[in-house]
Structures are given as structure tokens and as C-alpha cells.
Design a protein around this motif. Structure first.
Motif, mmCIF file in Angstrom:
data_model
loop_
_atom_site.group_PDB
_atom_site.id
_atom_site.type_symbol
_atom_site.label_atom_id
_atom_site.label_comp_id
_atom_site.label_asym_id
_atom_site.label_seq_id
_atom_site.Cartn_x
_atom_site.Cartn_y
_atom_site.Cartn_z
ATOM 1 N N ASN A 55 0.838 -1.207 0.000
ATOM 2 C CA ASN A 55 0.000 0.000 0.000
ATOM 3 C C ASN A 55 0.866 1.247 0.000
ATOM 4 O O ASN A 55 1.884 1.298 0.675
ATOM 5 C CB ASN A 55 -0.855 0.046 1.263
ATOM 6 C CG ASN A 55 -1.616 -1.241 1.474
ATOM 7 O OD1 ASN A 55 -2.631 -1.484 0.838
ATOM 8 N ND2 ASN A 55 -1.106 -2.096 2.352
ATOM 9 N N ILE A 56 0.423 2.252 -0.733
ATOM 10 C CA ILE A 56 1.102 3.545 -0.646
ATOM 11 C C ILE A 56 0.141 4.526 0.019
ATOM 12 O O ILE A 56 -1.020 4.645 -0.378
ATOM 13 C CB ILE A 56 1.512 4.089 -2.031
ATOM 14 C CG1 ILE A 56 2.345 3.046 -2.800
ATOM 15 C CG2 ILE A 56 2.305 5.382 -1.869
ATOM 16 C CD1 ILE A 56 2.782 3.519 -4.176
ATOM 17 N N ILE A 57 0.654 5.215 1.048
ATOM 18 C CA ILE A 57 -0.195 6.137 1.810
ATOM 19 C C ILE A 57 -0.189 7.529 1.162
ATOM 20 O O ILE A 57 0.869 8.111 0.935
ATOM 21 C CB ILE A 57 0.294 6.264 3.267
ATOM 22 C CG1 ILE A 57 0.443 4.872 3.896
ATOM 23 C CG2 ILE A 57 -0.665 7.133 4.082
ATOM 24 C CD1 ILE A 57 1.180 4.876 5.225
ATOM 25 N N ARG A 58 -1.376 8.026 0.895
ATOM 26 C CA ARG A 58 -1.494 9.382 0.374
ATOM 27 C C ARG A 58 -1.485 10.344 1.555
ATOM 28 O O ARG A 58 -2.364 10.303 2.413
ATOM 29 C CB ARG A 58 -2.809 9.497 -0.412
ATOM 30 C CG ARG A 58 -3.040 10.829 -1.045
ATOM 31 C CD ARG A 58 -4.495 10.931 -1.507
ATOM 32 N NE ARG A 58 -4.761 12.271 -1.944
ATOM 33 C CZ ARG A 58 -4.831 12.629 -3.221
ATOM 34 N NH1 ARG A 58 -4.702 11.736 -4.172
ATOM 35 N NH2 ARG A 58 -5.058 13.878 -3.538
ATOM 36 N N VAL A 59 -0.481 11.215 1.636
ATOM 37 C CA VAL A 59 -0.369 12.103 2.796
ATOM 38 C C VAL A 59 -0.697 13.556 2.447
ATOM 39 O O VAL A 59 -0.774 14.409 3.323
ATOM 40 C CB VAL A 59 1.046 12.047 3.433
ATOM 41 C CG1 VAL A 59 1.310 10.665 3.990
ATOM 42 C CG2 VAL A 59 2.122 12.439 2.430
ATOM 43 N N ILE A 100 0.164 12.348 8.032
ATOM 44 C CA ILE A 100 -0.682 11.283 8.577
ATOM 45 C C ILE A 100 0.049 9.933 8.578
ATOM 46 O O ILE A 100 -0.239 9.038 9.378
ATOM 47 C CB ILE A 100 -2.018 11.197 7.778
ATOM 48 C CG1 ILE A 100 -3.003 10.174 8.358
ATOM 49 C CG2 ILE A 100 -1.774 10.822 6.326
ATOM 50 C CD1 ILE A 100 -3.851 10.722 9.450
ATOM 51 N N GLY A 101 1.041 9.814 7.697
ATOM 52 C CA GLY A 101 1.822 8.569 7.595
ATOM 53 C C GLY A 101 2.488 8.181 8.902
ATOM 54 O O GLY A 101 2.681 6.994 9.190
ATOM 55 N N ALA A 102 2.812 9.179 9.736
ATOM 56 C CA ALA A 102 3.482 8.899 11.012
ATOM 57 C C ALA A 102 2.630 7.994 11.905
ATOM 58 O O ALA A 102 3.160 7.213 12.696
ATOM 59 C CB ALA A 102 3.801 10.207 11.721
ATOM 60 N N GLU A 103 1.300 8.081 11.757
ATOM 61 C CA GLU A 103 0.420 7.230 12.575
ATOM 62 C C GLU A 103 0.543 5.765 12.167
ATOM 63 O O GLU A 103 0.474 4.868 13.007
ATOM 64 C CB GLU A 103 -1.035 7.687 12.430
ATOM 65 C CG GLU A 103 -1.275 9.039 13.085
ATOM 66 C CD GLU A 103 -2.716 9.501 12.958
ATOM 67 O OE1 GLU A 103 -3.636 8.658 12.896
ATOM 68 O OE2 GLU A 103 -2.916 10.732 12.903
ATOM 69 N N PHE A 104 0.727 5.538 10.876
ATOM 70 C CA PHE A 104 0.930 4.173 10.394
ATOM 71 C C PHE A 104 2.295 3.667 10.853
ATOM 72 O O PHE A 104 2.451 2.506 11.210
ATOM 73 C CB PHE A 104 0.826 4.109 8.860
ATOM 74 C CG PHE A 104 -0.553 4.372 8.329
ATOM 75 C CD1 PHE A 104 -1.045 5.670 8.228
ATOM 76 C CD2 PHE A 104 -1.367 3.324 7.941
ATOM 77 C CE1 PHE A 104 -2.320 5.918 7.746
ATOM 78 C CE2 PHE A 104 -2.657 3.554 7.450
ATOM 79 C CZ PHE A 104 -3.125 4.859 7.352
ATOM 80 N N LEU A 105 3.265 4.549 10.822
ATOM 81 C CA LEU A 105 4.619 4.195 11.248
ATOM 82 C C LEU A 105 4.624 3.719 12.698
ATOM 83 O O LEU A 105 5.240 2.704 13.032
ATOM 84 C CB LEU A 105 5.551 5.396 11.077
ATOM 85 C CG LEU A 105 7.012 5.237 11.525
ATOM 86 C CD1 LEU A 105 7.935 5.983 10.582
ATOM 87 C CD2 LEU A 105 7.246 5.717 12.942
ATOM 88 N N SER A 106 3.875 4.443 13.564
ATOM 89 C CA SER A 106 3.926 4.077 14.978
ATOM 90 C C SER A 106 3.243 2.735 15.253
ATOM 91 O O SER A 106 3.467 2.128 16.288
ATOM 92 C CB SER A 106 3.324 5.189 15.842
ATOM 93 O OG SER A 106 2.007 5.453 15.431
ATOM 94 N N LYS A 107 2.425 2.254 14.308
ATOM 95 C CA LYS A 107 1.782 0.944 14.464
ATOM 96 C C LYS A 107 2.628 -0.200 13.921
ATOM 97 O O LYS A 107 2.352 -1.368 14.187
ATOM 98 C CB LYS A 107 0.471 0.922 13.649
ATOM 99 C CG LYS A 107 -0.705 1.610 14.284
ATOM 100 C CD LYS A 107 -1.939 1.396 13.412
ATOM 101 C CE LYS A 107 -2.372 -0.079 13.379
ATOM 102 N NZ LYS A 107 -3.510 -0.296 12.468
ATOM 103 N N ALA A 108 3.642 0.153 13.109
ATOM 104 C CA ALA A 108 4.361 -0.881 12.346
ATOM 105 C C ALA A 108 5.266 -1.734 13.236
ATOM 106 O O ALA A 108 5.783 -1.262 14.245
ATOM 107 C CB ALA A 108 5.181 -0.213 11.249
ATOM 108 N N LYS A 109 5.439 -2.999 12.832
ATOM 109 C CA LYS A 109 6.352 -3.888 13.559
ATOM 110 C C LYS A 109 7.799 -3.524 13.238
ATOM 111 O O LYS A 109 8.673 -3.643 14.080
ATOM 112 C CB LYS A 109 6.074 -5.344 13.177
ATOM 113 C CG LYS A 109 4.709 -5.817 13.658
ATOM 114 C CD LYS A 109 4.346 -7.190 13.107
ATOM 115 C CE LYS A 109 2.899 -7.535 13.464
ATOM 116 N NZ LYS A 109 2.271 -8.370 12.441
#
Ligand SMILES: [Mn+2]
Length: 326
Positions: A55-59, A100-109
Motif C-alpha cells: 500500500n502507498i499512503i497518500r499524505v 498522517i503517515g506517522a500514525e501508520f509508522l507508529s503501528k508498524a512492527k
């Protein structure tokens, strides 16, 4: 290739092979290098792992100049509730740039960071950061080679766009022998560089031209034409049907006038919020000026926001600028 770089690529590839839910992201206010690098890498990973969920996140909004890029529709708003295994950040020196991508980053393993900015904070678990590289696309090129994925025409078009734009059409000092050898190989895939260049550089929206004309015809000159001030008001946007993003480039245009030392652009964001962009050429420290209004930046390029109306803001900034010309 230097050993550390090779080891980091090896570690990054291992993560890509391990995880299936991969999120790729770059910075807000996207440019050719950020868009080119996320698209090319996403295509390469899909080629490597057909079953992977890439997936590519649109920020942020994508500038119209780059909508021609192959695979641009892959950039989508993503659901934060999705499972995020691996997060790959490209062309971003810190996590704030990811929006907004930072929120996905903080969830990542796990997090991989690929970048060429000298200020990169190495926020990934694996960092492939090469500040000697003129663009992130050049690093992505090397990484795709390392992945042993064949670079096809679509990937090559994306990478070429990023390298071309981040090296200022191969004119900046970050353009190296290696840049040209990489580009030669990209061209060999059969990409249409004429059409790419036309899309990037000969595709100015007419609204933007009208806004430029409107703005520049109201150029005010001070201190023997050494100071140039331009304004973009909401009324001008309405009249030309342009948006505030279309004011991009106006301030450097004013700076580039032969007599100018300081160029100042005032953007009326709303009735009482004026964004100020300052540029200088030789001796004026515009960072110092913008700091006085709570802003910041560099000696030759800085900005601040003034809460007040256009006329007041203009008067305040101009007064500060003119102190350097007495
Ligand atoms: Mn870049």
C-alpha cells in the motif's frame, strides 16, 4: 558498494521478504523524487512478492504535474485500522514530514527509512541513508537492483522523474557521473523522456500563469529596486481561478531579477493570517528577519506567519527588510 550500505540493504530485503502487509510513504508537499521513489519501490516489491499487500499512503495532494506518473493511482488514503507489518519511509528526513503517515509508522512492527537528506534522523530500524546521493530515486534504483528485480519501463519512468527533478534537470552540483550512468540505464528500458519532460516542465496550468501575471504586475520595488514585494490575495485567487499552491515559484522569480537582493511574497491565507516568504541573494540574512515574527528558515530562504491584515503585515515586514538598506 560500501559494506554498511550492502548490509542495510540485505536487512531491508529480509524484512520485505518476511512481512506481507507493507505500507510505503513519503513526505507532505510531494515532489518528483518522493512520488517517483514510492511508486518505483512499490512496483518492485509487487514484482518480487506477488501475494504481498503493498500500500502507498497518500499524505497530501499530488501536484497536477505528476499525475502522469505510471501507477499514480496506487497512492491512496489508507485505513489506519489495517494491519501494518512493515513501514517504508522514503525521501523524508524525519517523521514529521510524513504527515498522517506517522500514525501508520507508529503501528508498524518494523520500519525501513530510505533517504538522501543529510539531516536524516535515521528513524528506521533499518536506515538506507546516502547523503551523497542526488535523489532518493537513485538509492531506490540501487535497492531494486539489489533485490534482483528487473527495472521495467514504468519503474524507470518514475525513477527518471525523481532524479531529473531533484538534480534540477541534471544541473545541480549533486549530479554525478553515477547519476548519468543510472539515467542511461533507465533510458535503455525505452522510456519516453520527451513526454516525461513535457509533462513536468511544459505543462503549467493556465490559472497559474494568470496568477503570476496578476502578481507580478503589482510588484512593488524599494531601495533602488533592491527589494521586491509581491502579494497574493484571496481576491487575486478568485479572479484568476488559481489556488494558493499556484503561487509556488513566484518569490524565486522575483529574487532572480538582476537588481534584487531581497524578495518578499505575502500570501493572504485568510483575512487575518498572512504567510510571508523571504528570499535573498548575497548579504541579507532573511532568517533573522523572519525570526523577529516568530518564523525561521535559512539565511537565503525563510518564512513566517503574521496575524493581521495584508497591509499591516506588508508594512511590518518591509520595515524590517529596509533596515538592511540604510
Ligand atoms: Mn529528494
Amino acid at each position: 558498494m560500501i559494506d554498511q550500505l550492502k548490509k542495510n540493504m540485505e536487512d531491508a530485503l529480509r524484512l520485505i521478504n518476511r512481512y506481507d502487509n507493507i505500507f510505503i510513504c513519503s513526505h507532505i508537499q510531494p515532489d518528483g523524487d518522493s512520488l517517483g521513489s514510492i511508486l518505483a519501490l512499490a512496483m518492485a516489491i509487487k514484482k518480487l512478492k506477488e501475494k504481498a499487500n503493498v500500500n502507498i499512503i497518500r499524505v497530501d495532494d499530488i501536484p497536477s504535474d505528476f499525475l502522469f506518473l505510471p501507477g499514480i493511482d496506487m497512492i491512496k488514503e489508507q485505513d489506519i485500522n489495517e494491519e501494518v507489518d512493515l513501514f517504508i519511509a522514503l525521501d523524508s528526513s524525519d517523521t514529521k514530514r510524513l504527515g498522517i503517515g506517522a500514525e501508520f509508522l507508529s503501528k508498524a512492527k518494523s520500519v525501513i527509512c530510505i533517504d538522501h537528506h543529510i539531516t536524516n534522523e535515521n528513524f528506521g530500524d533499518i536506515n538506507i541513508v546516502l547523503s551523497s546521493s542526488g535523489s532518493t530515486c537513485e538509492i531506490v534504483y540501487k535497492f531494486i537492483k539489489y533485490m534482483d528485480v528487473e527495472i521495467d519501463k514504468d519503474m524507470a519512468s518514475c525513477l527518471y522523474t525523481g532524479i531529473n527533478t531533484d538534480t534540477g534537470r541534471f544541473m545541480y552540483s549533486n549530479t554525478t557521473y553515477e547519476t548519468h550512468t543510472i539515467v542511461a540505464e533507465l533510458i535503455e528500458t525505452g522510456i519516453d523522456i520527451n513526454s516525461i519532460n513535457m509533462n513536468i516542465y511544459q505543462n503549467i496550468p493556465i490559472e497559474r500563469v494568470k496568477l503570476f501575471l496578476e502578481t507580478l504586475s503589482n510588484l512593488e520595488l524599494y531601495a533602488d529596486d533592491k527589494v521586491g514585494v509581491v502579494v497574493v490575495s484571496q481576491e487575486m485567487l478568485y479572479k484568476t481561478n488559481a489556488s494558493m499552491e499556484d503561487s509556488e515559484g513566484i518569490v524565486s522569480y522575483v529574487r532572480d531579477i538582476n537588481t534584487i537582493e531581497v524578495a518578499c511574497l505575502l500570501k493572504e491565507m485568510s483575512e487575518n493570517e498572512i504567510k510571508v516568504s523571504l528570499r535573498s541573494k548575497r548579504f541579507v540574512d532573511v532568517a533573522k528577519i523572519s525570526t523577529k515574527f516568530g518564523g525561521g528558515g535559512h539565511v537565503r530562504a525563510a518564512g513566517c506567519t503574521i496575524y493581521g491584515n495584508l497591509e499591516t503585515a506588508k508594512k511590518m515586514v518591509l520595515e524590517e527588510i529596509l533596515k538592511d538598506f540604510r
